[in-house]
Scaffold this motif. Structure first.
Motif, PDB file in Angstrom:
ATOM      1  N   MET A   1       0.999  -1.275   0.119  1.00 39.37           N
ATOM      2  CA  MET A   1      -0.047  -0.305  -0.107  1.00 39.37           C
ATOM      3  C   MET A   1       0.887   1.244   0.113  1.00 39.37           C
ATOM      4  SD  MET A   1      -2.953   1.477   2.675  1.00 39.37           S
ATOM      5  CE  MET A   1      -3.094  -0.092   3.509  1.00 39.37           C
ATOM      6  N   ALA A   2       0.536   2.231  -0.744  1.00 34.84           N
ATOM      7  CA  ALA A   2       1.271   3.415  -0.838  1.00 34.84           C
ATOM      8  C   ALA A   2       1.272   4.468   0.558  1.00 34.84           C
ATOM      9  CB  ALA A   2       0.851   4.323  -1.971  1.00 34.84           C
ATOM     10  N   PRO A   3       2.041   4.943   0.782  1.00 31.85           N
ATOM     11  CA  PRO A   3       2.116   5.856   2.049  1.00 31.85           C
ATOM     12  C   PRO A   3       1.221   7.166   1.695  1.00 31.85           C
ATOM     13  CG  PRO A   3       4.047   6.374   0.921  1.00 31.85           C
ATOM     14  CD  PRO A   3       3.151   5.230   0.484  1.00 31.85           C
ATOM     15  N   ILE A   4       0.591   7.409   3.065  1.00 29.13           N
ATOM     16  CA  ILE A   4      -0.137   8.745   2.971  1.00 29.13           C
ATOM     17  C   ILE A   4       0.995   9.800   3.193  1.00 29.13           C
ATOM     18  CG2 ILE A   4      -1.905   9.971   4.326  1.00 29.13           C
ATOM     19  CD1 ILE A   4      -3.155   7.036   5.203  1.00 29.13           C
ATOM     20  N   ALA A   5       0.624  11.088   2.330  1.00 30.05           N
ATOM     21  CA  ALA A   5       1.459  12.196   2.427  1.00 30.05           C
ATOM     22  C   ALA A   5       0.422  13.134   3.151  1.00 30.05           C
ATOM     23  CB  ALA A   5       1.601  12.882   1.105  1.00 30.05           C
TER      24      ALA A   5
END
Length: 83
Positions: A1-5
């Motif tokens: 899963m891509a990180p949250i910015a």
């Protein structure tokens, strides 16, 4: 899963409250987070939580003021919210 910015420079008590929430999200829930903003205050806030190695920082040159509208991010592409 891509990180949250996260725009760590906006909001009340930023960046300390934003960083505290990011550290909690990483440690308690395993959520990947990237903080966006001015590196020096973010590094200082992360070091208070001993989390400098856990959460990366993406440099942003500016931060929008609370009284600036949402379209200001289009005029200021180097702001933390735009990045």
């Amino acid at each position: 899963m891509a990180p949250i910015a996260l725009d760590a420079m906006g909001g009340d008590h930023a960046p300390h409250e934003i960083v505290a929430g990011a550290v909690q999200a990483v440690r308690e829930h395993g959520i990947g987070v990237v903080l966006v903003g001015a590196p020096r205050p973010l590094q200082e806030a992360l070091s208070q939580h001993e989390a400098t190695a856990e959460i990366p920082i993406v440099r942003a040159e500016e931060a929008l003021a609370m009284d600036e509208g949402a379209l200001a991010s289009l005029r200021r592409p180097r702001s933390s919210i735009a990045v």
